[in-house]
Design a protein around this motif. Structure first.
Motif, PDB file in Angstrom:
ATOM      1  N   PRO A 265      12.191  -5.162  -0.936  1.00  0.00           N
ATOM      2  CA  PRO A 265      10.743  -5.392  -1.103  1.00  0.00           C
ATOM      3  C   PRO A 265      10.430  -6.774  -1.656  1.00  0.00           C
ATOM      4  O   PRO A 265       9.279  -7.208  -1.608  1.00  0.00           O
ATOM      5  CB  PRO A 265      10.328  -4.297  -2.093  1.00  0.00           C
ATOM      6  CG  PRO A 265      11.559  -4.042  -2.902  1.00  0.00           C
ATOM      7  CD  PRO A 265      12.716  -4.243  -1.959  1.00  0.00           C
TER       8      PRO A 265
ATOM      9  N   GLN B 279       5.704   2.401   3.195  1.00  0.00           N
ATOM     10  CA  GLN B 279       6.632   1.281   3.346  1.00  0.00           C
ATOM     11  C   GLN B 279       7.220   0.820   2.008  1.00  0.00           C
ATOM     12  O   GLN B 279       8.238   0.136   1.985  1.00  0.00           O
ATOM     13  CB  GLN B 279       5.915   0.091   4.013  1.00  0.00           C
ATOM     14  CG  GLN B 279       5.551   0.321   5.468  1.00  0.00           C
ATOM     15  CD  GLN B 279       6.741   0.216   6.392  1.00  0.00           C
ATOM     16  OE1 GLN B 279       7.819   0.746   6.131  1.00  0.00           O
ATOM     17  NE2 GLN B 279       6.585  -0.501   7.491  1.00  0.00           N
ATOM     18  N   LEU B 280       6.597   1.161   0.905  1.00  0.00           N
ATOM     19  CA  LEU B 280       7.101   0.781  -0.414  1.00  0.00           C
ATOM     20  C   LEU B 280       7.129   2.012  -1.309  1.00  0.00           C
ATOM     21  O   LEU B 280       6.133   2.731  -1.430  1.00  0.00           O
ATOM     22  CB  LEU B 280       6.207  -0.291  -1.051  1.00  0.00           C
ATOM     23  CG  LEU B 280       6.563  -0.704  -2.487  1.00  0.00           C
ATOM     24  CD1 LEU B 280       7.936  -1.356  -2.537  1.00  0.00           C
ATOM     25  CD2 LEU B 280       5.499  -1.645  -3.056  1.00  0.00           C
TER      26      LEU B 280
ATOM     27  N   ALA C 213      13.179   0.400  -6.679  1.00  0.00           N
ATOM     28  CA  ALA C 213      12.243   0.040  -5.608  1.00  0.00           C
ATOM     29  C   ALA C 213      12.936   0.138  -4.258  1.00  0.00           C
ATOM     30  O   ALA C 213      14.043  -0.375  -4.084  1.00  0.00           O
ATOM     31  CB  ALA C 213      11.698  -1.377  -5.825  1.00  0.00           C
TER      32      ALA C 213
ATOM     33  N   MET D 167       4.206  -6.672  -2.169  1.00  0.00           N
ATOM     34  CA  MET D 167       5.048  -5.526  -2.520  1.00  0.00           C
ATOM     35  C   MET D 167       5.814  -5.802  -3.807  1.00  0.00           C
ATOM     36  O   MET D 167       5.939  -4.928  -4.675  1.00  0.00           O
ATOM     37  CB  MET D 167       6.019  -5.212  -1.383  1.00  0.00           C
ATOM     38  CG  MET D 167       5.391  -4.586  -0.160  1.00  0.00           C
ATOM     39  SD  MET D 167       6.638  -4.031   1.026  1.00  0.00           S
ATOM     40  CE  MET D 167       5.581  -3.423   2.345  1.00  0.00           C
TER      41      MET D 167
ATOM     42  N   GLY E  84      12.295  -0.774  -0.324  1.00  0.00           N
ATOM     43  CA  GLY E  84      11.431  -1.628   0.479  1.00  0.00           C
ATOM     44  C   GLY E  84      11.055  -1.023   1.818  1.00  0.00           C
ATOM     45  O   GLY E  84      11.378   0.133   2.127  1.00  0.00           O
TER      46      GLY E  84
ATOM     47  N   TRP F  47       1.673   1.340   0.563  1.00  0.00           N
ATOM     48  CA  TRP F  47       1.768   0.653   1.857  1.00  0.00           C
ATOM     49  C   TRP F  47       2.115   1.640   2.977  1.00  0.00           C
ATOM     50  O   TRP F  47       2.983   1.390   3.800  1.00  0.00           O
ATOM     51  CB  TRP F  47       2.805  -0.474   1.804  1.00  0.00           C
ATOM     52  CG  TRP F  47       2.457  -1.575   0.856  1.00  0.00           C
ATOM     53  CD1 TRP F  47       2.701  -1.596  -0.493  1.00  0.00           C
ATOM     54  CD2 TRP F  47       1.824  -2.824   1.148  1.00  0.00           C
ATOM     55  NE1 TRP F  47       2.254  -2.770  -1.051  1.00  0.00           N
ATOM     56  CE2 TRP F  47       1.714  -3.551  -0.057  1.00  0.00           C
ATOM     57  CE3 TRP F  47       1.334  -3.399   2.335  1.00  0.00           C
ATOM     58  CZ2 TRP F  47       1.133  -4.800  -0.127  1.00  0.00           C
ATOM     59  CZ3 TRP F  47       0.766  -4.656   2.263  1.00  0.00           C
ATOM     60  CH2 TRP F  47       0.668  -5.341   1.046  1.00  0.00           C
TER      61      TRP F  47
END
Length: 551
Positions: free
Chosen positions: A488, A384-385, A408, A494, A410, A381
């Motif tokens: 996320p 973004q992730l 993870a 996501m 986010g 992304w």
């Protein structure tokens, strides 16, 4: 050698802005340097575990806005001579963010030079009148800042009354000659200076907003920082700045990360899932012994297989090329406010050397000390992730344990992805009064002009300006990415990407480990049975707070 005069760069280089598909998160964080919203908005973007604070101003007239406070705080924290160690910003490139902070500060500095000249001509020469006007605006700002609407109306009334008294003062004075002229000029000159200052502020505000919008719309907005390019060998400040940016990039590439308890691995996010394969090492042939092998042999085989994750039997997309790295993980306390990076013979430019990583993998599996993890990381992304799956292999007595954990990180908070809104209002048409039209408003309000003009002379003395106007205190240990990361799991796709990545990675890890065991004469029947069970369990994986033990 990392903190000395060592030059990390081979020569003139072009900054790789948003490399490896990381443009969205990098641009979003960079845009904060150009914003003109209230500084308190930054507190809304803090993540669950990392909270920044805003020191209250002594005089609200000198209070910075979000862009001013953010750019200065990031510049000092990332490039300051006495700065602490930084946390890596996975999913972003911190150097472009810092460069945009420097560029924004440079634009504002050029504006403040002009405003300081205006203040000197129309303020310092008529200081009594300037102080009276500033006192009136400060009173108006203080009263309007109260929660009571009546207080805000009272502040406006006070300012109007001050203006009315100034007009009466101009009409009739008890003095004649030079003092009558000076006293009248004392009231008029700050007003003339304000008109000029408004034009300066409006031009700069337009430039800053264009850069803000350009970063979020994919425009080619470059950070112009000529002060980072030495013009001659004696220009030490530019050389120091250039070395600071090179040090920042080198620290971003460090293979040492920090585990802060429930906060997870700083920069990678909290641990949301964990799967363990632990069985006894039994010879495949009862009459023979197991061939001696070490944890590094298993890790090396897993590493080779994880690098092939993007390959599949079908042409249906699938994994992008992952980043597979060996990490040294150091434990720190949940409430730690700083981290330390070793600078010894086992490190080189913040990188722990290969032989030391191998030693930690084989020997430091129990008790105190750092631990070794093999990480496979996906940056998705547009940055973004960030999905990171960490693998560790331990051998205690006759038990081999292969553990896979999922982390993870986010997207950056939505505050950083909001575009500037044009300032306008809706009014009735003069002829067709039943119809309306939108009228563009100035970008800089009258009170904002006064604030910027009052701050301009003090920008030459940052500690004094920080004391009077307050500042942002960034969360520690500080890293650009994890400080303002959202969860996320609120984004359906996501969350799906994070959950889907676990199953194939887990299977590859188990297959590689079992193959090494079989090659060294280990009975893999129990390992295969356990692996099959975990392969079924991971398909129903749900995110949880795996680092928060309910004991």
């Amino acid at each position: 050698m990392a903190d000395g005069g060592f030059d990390f760069s081979p020569g003139a280089q072009v900054p790789l802005f948003g490399a490896a598909g990381q443009t969205a998160a990098t641009s979003a964080l960079s845009s904060a340097a150009y914003r003109d919203s209230p500084v308190a908005d930054l507190l809304k973007a803090d993540s669950e575990w990392h909270k920044s604070t805003v020191k209250a101003p002594k005089l609200s007239l000198f209070e910075p806005n979000l862009g001013e406070a953010f750019a200065r705080a990031v510049q000092v924290r990332m490039l300051g001579g006495a700065r602490k160690a930084l946390i890596q910003s996975f999913g972003t490139e911190p150097q472009p963010v810092v460069e945009h902070c420097l560029a924004a500060n440079r634009i504002r500095k050029e504006r403040d030079v002009k405003l300081t000249f205006v203040m000197g001509v129309f303020g310092l020469l008529f200081l009594p009148g300037l102080l009276l006007w500033l006192a009136a605006f400060q009173l108006r700002r203080s009263l309007a800042g109260a929660q009571s609407k009546r207080a805000g109306a009272l502040g406006t009334t006070v300012l109007v009354a001050a203006g009315g008294l100034a007009v009466l003062f101009l009409i009739k004075l008890p003095f004649t000659g030079f003092w009558s002229i000076y006293l009248r000029a004392m009231v008029i000159a700050p007003v003339i200076g304000w008109v000029w200052a408004r034009q300066i502020c409006e031009t700069t505000a337009k430039d800053l907003r264009e850069r803000w919008e350009g970063l979020l719309t994919g425009g080619a907005v470059g950070a112009k920082i000529p002060e980072a390019v030495p013009q001659n060998p004696n220009e030490t400040s530019a050389e120091r700045l250039r070395q600071g940016l090179a040090r920042l990039t080198a620290e971003q590439r460090s293979n040492l990360v920090f585990y802060a308890g429930p906060k997870g691995i700083l920069g990678m996010g909290t641990r949301w899932g964990s799967w363990h394969l632990a069985e006894e090492l039994v010879p495949a042939d009862p009459g023979k012994e197991i061939n001696p092998f070490r944890s590094w042999d298993v890790i090396r085989a897993i590493h080779d297989q994880l690098r092939l994750l993007e390959r599949g039997p079908l042409h249906t997309g699938g994994f992008p090329t992952p980043s597979v790295n060996h990490w040294v993980v150091a434990p720190i306390g949940e409430g730690s406010t700083e981290v330390g990076r070793p600078e010894d013979s086992n490190t080189d430019a913040f990188q722990i050397k290969g032989h030391e990583i191998q030693r930690i993998c084989n020997e430091q599996q129990f008790g105190s000390g750092n631990r070794h993890y093999l990480g496979v990381q996906f940056v998705l992304w547009d940055g973004q992730l960030v999905i990171t799956l960490m693998v560790t292999v331990t051998v205690l007595h006759h038990t081999l344990r292969v553990e896979v954990t999922g982390h993870a990180l986010g997207p950056v908070h939505s505050l950083f992805t909001t575009k500037p809104e044009a300032k306008k209002k809706e009014v009735s048409k003069s002829v067709k009064f039943w119809e309306t039209k939108e009228v563009a408003l100035p970008l800089v309000e009258p009170l904002e002009v006064v604030r910027l003009a009052a701050r301009a002379p003090l920008t030459w003395f940052p500690p004094i300006l920080d004391y009077l106007g307050g500042k942002v205190v960034l969360p520690e240990p500080f890293g650009l990415r994890h400080a303002w990361a959202a969860k996320p799991w609120r984004h359906r796709f996501m969350a799906d990407d994070a959950l889907r990545a676990a199953t194939p990675v887990l299977r590859v890890v188990h297959q590689a480990a079992i193959r090494v065991l079989a090659e060294n004469g280990v009975n893999t029947e129990n390992f295969g049975t356990r692996s099959t069970f975990l392969s079924g369990a991971v398909q129903g994986a749900t995110p949880s707070k795996a680092d928060v033990y309910d004991a």
